[in-house]
Design a protein around this motif. Sequence first.
Motif, short mmCIF file in Angstrom:
data_model
loop_
_atom_site.label_atom_id
_atom_site.label_comp_id
_atom_site.label_asym_id
_atom_site.label_seq_id
_atom_site.Cartn_x
_atom_site.Cartn_y
_atom_site.Cartn_z
N ASP A 40 0.94 -1.21 0.10
CA ASP A 40 -0.05 -0.03 0.03
C ASP A 40 0.79 1.21 -0.05
N ASP B 270 0.39 5.68 -0.43
CA ASP B 270 -0.63 6.68 -0.73
C ASP B 270 0.01 7.71 -1.71
N GLN C 265 -0.59 11.38 -1.16
CA GLN C 265 0.19 11.89 -0.14
C GLN C 265 1.66 12.41 -0.61
N LEU D 88 4.90 8.16 6.83
CA LEU D 88 3.36 8.37 6.29
C LEU D 88 3.38 9.83 5.54
N THR E 65 2.29 3.84 3.35
CA THR E 65 1.06 3.46 4.04
C THR E 65 1.24 1.88 4.57
#
Length: 122
Positions: A6, A8, A11, A69, A74
């Motif tokens: 995973d 992001d 982001q 993060l 993630t």
Amino acid sequence: MAGEPDFDWSQAASLLGDDPQNVPEEMAAIALELVETTGQRLQEMKDKNLETDRKTICGQAHQLRGSLLNFGFTGVGAVLWKIEKTEYTPEQYRALLAETEELFALSTQMLAERYPSLHLPS
């Protein structure tokens, strides 16, 4: 582990910009430093004794999770959350760290491929 970890991407783009060929120099330097120091920080966690250093380990996992993060890691963050917030045996801890390292390597490779102007080590 099946498939990609995973990540992001929205982001990552919020910090690195929308042009993977032209990441702002200061953000590229921060991303490179994060990638270079994460291995060291994971090694520091490995060197800790779970029985006597659990509070320190949890703090290190929390700090590293927050940093990663910010750049979209993630999948790695989810494993670091487990290290920070759950109970586990020393054997499980070693497995969680191994999973963290594997996910981090795969995620870094994905980031390097998506953002070649970061010039991340391969």
